[in-house]
Design an enzyme around this catalytic site. Structure first.
Site, short mmCIF file in Angstrom:
data_model
loop_
_atom_site.label_atom_id
_atom_site.label_comp_id
_atom_site.label_asym_id
_atom_site.label_seq_id
_atom_site.Cartn_x
_atom_site.Cartn_y
_atom_site.Cartn_z
N ARG A 134 22.62 44.46 63.66
CA ARG A 134 23.97 45.07 63.56
C ARG A 134 25.07 44.04 63.31
NH1 ARG A 134 21.75 48.62 67.44
NH2 ARG A 134 21.31 50.59 66.38
N LYS A 156 33.14 41.24 50.19
CA LYS A 156 32.36 42.33 49.58
C LYS A 156 30.92 41.85 49.49
CE LYS A 156 35.54 44.94 46.66
NZ LYS A 156 35.88 45.30 45.27
N GLU A 198 37.19 34.66 35.46
CA GLU A 198 37.73 35.20 36.73
C GLU A 198 38.92 34.37 37.22
OE1 GLU A 198 36.71 38.06 37.85
OE2 GLU A 198 34.57 38.33 37.37
N LYS A 240 43.38 35.27 45.85
CA LYS A 240 42.47 36.29 46.36
C LYS A 240 42.71 36.52 47.84
CE LYS A 240 38.10 38.45 46.36
NZ LYS A 240 36.80 38.65 45.79
N GLU A 250 40.08 47.70 49.98
CA GLU A 250 40.39 48.23 48.64
C GLU A 250 40.88 49.68 48.67
OE1 GLU A 250 37.88 46.71 45.42
OE2 GLU A 250 38.08 48.67 44.47
N ARG A 254 43.97 45.78 46.20
CA ARG A 254 42.77 44.96 45.93
C ARG A 254 42.13 45.38 44.60
NH1 ARG A 254 38.07 42.68 50.01
NH2 ARG A 254 36.86 41.69 48.36
N ASN A 258 40.14 44.17 39.79
CA ASN A 258 39.23 44.76 38.81
C ASN A 258 39.82 44.77 37.40
OD1 ASN A 258 37.27 45.33 40.80
ND2 ASN A 258 38.47 47.12 41.42
N HIS A 261 37.59 45.11 34.48
CA HIS A 261 36.24 45.39 34.96
C HIS A 261 35.72 46.77 34.57
CE1 HIS A 261 36.74 41.66 37.05
NE2 HIS A 261 35.59 41.76 37.68
N HIS A 265 32.14 46.55 33.05
CA HIS A 265 30.93 47.16 33.59
C HIS A 265 30.24 48.02 32.53
CE1 HIS A 265 32.56 46.62 37.94
NE2 HIS A 265 31.89 45.57 37.53
N HIS A 279 28.43 38.55 33.23
CA HIS A 279 29.51 39.33 33.81
C HIS A 279 30.88 38.77 33.40
CE1 HIS A 279 31.69 41.73 36.74
NE2 HIS A 279 32.20 40.63 37.27
#
Ligand code: NAD
Ligand code: GLY
Length: 388
Positions: A134, A156, A198, A240, A250, A254, A258, A261, A265, A279
């Site tokens: 946990r 993330k 990035e 960031k 997010e 946040r 993206n 993105h 994607h 990417h």
């Protein structure tokens, strides 16, 4: 430096960025030589003295021994777990193997996981740490430019599903991030360029002065100049950290991270994740398309869109569709992919648009016609591009 200097890497060669998240706050240390100091820097932050270093086969060949030695010198009982390099390791099967393997070592709640590698190792390790017993502590030692400026910071974590990238994961913050810019020496130029996209993203979101600095310093950065790299990585991490501190999970701003993105994607999925389109390469062209779409909607100037495309072309990233892999790109197929992006809410696509360089904002009101027109212009009328 005088021979009497007790520290061969003085503090002025380091920058520390704080990610302010109340009890989950942590430092991102940026500088050269941090892998060799990992144990000393981690020790005060951790209750236990046992650690498992997770890395991939390529990174292991370069930095695993240095990381393990540093941990042992600081009194850690440590072992390693090496996964295959590449995106295919970010899946449920690998995660399952990692979890069983680590549990088999008889870990305790105070055992720390150390992610030594790029975004794949970081996302996989962070996810494992978040669900083992946990939740056990973890430390990020990102070794790609992308991971140092983006995936290593902000918590993330996750793996891919057969239905899409990053669909299974958690928000789980590391205890410490050590961005050792010296590790970028061994990073292939193509990967360095992909990470550079990035870095540019932070300038395009809300920092036009940083974008202008990058236009002047791109060659130094991509050549691996340590001062330029430290400056750019620390600046990106500060950007960031500000965004994550403001919106950890997010629910708002946040999502500005993206930028490009939604396009990226879709491009990556169409290219087939076969290594032909990294990417960061997809993100670079995605940011060009986001500026072109913004210009088509009268939000930003054509000149700004052209400036972004020119910068990416200048550094060897895709500024035009003819620099993408030679497949038959299709606007309709790309739009279908975008409709399934995880940023879709109530069936509406979320885009990051812009009012100019450094003036990005979120929009959920993009007319489909404008999107189709921009993609048709990029890939050819009717949506088919001529293969290279
Ligand atoms: P990666 O981890 O696959 O690393 C790229 C390649 O570089 C690999 O082959 C790796 O072995 C090699 N490598 C790593 N460090 C090296 C070094 N110092 N020297 C030589 N080779 C080295 O890819 P990446 O670009 O770092 O990360 C991509 C992943 O990050 C994707 O899965 C993406 O979804 C994820 N990501 C996550 C976030 C987040 O916020 N968590 C953000 C952006 C991207
Ligand atoms: N890479 C996007 C984020 O961390 O939110």
């Amino acid at each position: 430096m005088s021979t009497a200097d007790p520290d061969p890497r003085p503090e002025r060669d380091r920058e520390t960025v704080r990610v302010e998240l109340g009890p989950r706050s942590y430092d991102v240390v940026v500088g050269a030589g941090l892998v060799g100091e990992a144990g000393r820097l981690m020790a005060p932050l951790l209750a236990g003295r046992s650690a498992v270093v997770i890395t991939d086969r390529v990174v292991a060949g370069h930095y695993l021994d240095a990381a393990l030695n540093s941990l042992r010198e600081a009194g850690f009982l440590c072992s390693q777990l090496v996964v295959d390099a590449g995106e295919q390791s970010k899946d449920l099967a690998t995660l399952g193997g990692v979890l069983e393997n680590i549990l088999g070592r008889g870990i305790e709640r105070s055992t720390a996981l150390v992610a030594l590698g790029g975004g794949v190792v970081g996302d996989l390790t962070g996810f494992a740490a978040s669900i083992l017993l946990r939740g056990i502590p973890f430390v990020q030692i990102p070794t790609t430019l992308l991971a140092q400026v983006d995936s290593g910071v902000g918590g993330k974590t996750g793996v891919n599903s057969t239905l899409g990238k990053n669909l299974i994961g958690t928000f789980y913050q590391p205890r410490l991030v050590l961005a050792d810019v010296a590790t970028l020496d061994t990073l292939p130029l193509r990967e360095r360029r992909a990470g550079y996209a990035e870095v540019v993203k932070y300038g395009l979101i809300d920092d036009p002065a940083f974008f202008a600095w990058l236009e002047r310093n791109d060659a130094a950065l991509l050549d691996g100049d340590p001062d330029a790299l430290r400056t750019a990585v620390a600046h990106s991490c500060r950007a960031k950290a500000r965004i994550v501190a403001d919106d950890e999970r997010e629910s708002g701003n946040r999502a500005l991270l993206n930028l490009g993105h939604t396009f990226a994607h879709a491009l990556e999925a169409e290219a087939g994740y076969d290594g032909s389109l990294l990417h960061g390469e997809a993100v670079a062209y995605g940011m060009v398309l986001a500026h072109r779409l913004s210009a088509a909607l009268g939000l930003c100037s054509e000149g700004d869109a052209a400036r972004v495309a020119a910068h990416f072309r200048a550094v060897g990233l895709p500024g035009e569709a003819d620099a993408l892999p030679a497949i038959r790109w299709n606007s309709a197929a790309l739009i279908e992919r975008m409709k399934h992006d995880k940023k879709v809410r109530d069936g509406r696509m979320t885009f990051v648009l812009t009012r100019g360089i450094g003036r990005a904002f979120l929009s959920r009101d993009v007319p489909l016609d404008a999107l189709r027109t921009v993609l048709d212009q990029a890939f050819g009328e009717g949506g088919l591009s001529a293969p290279r």
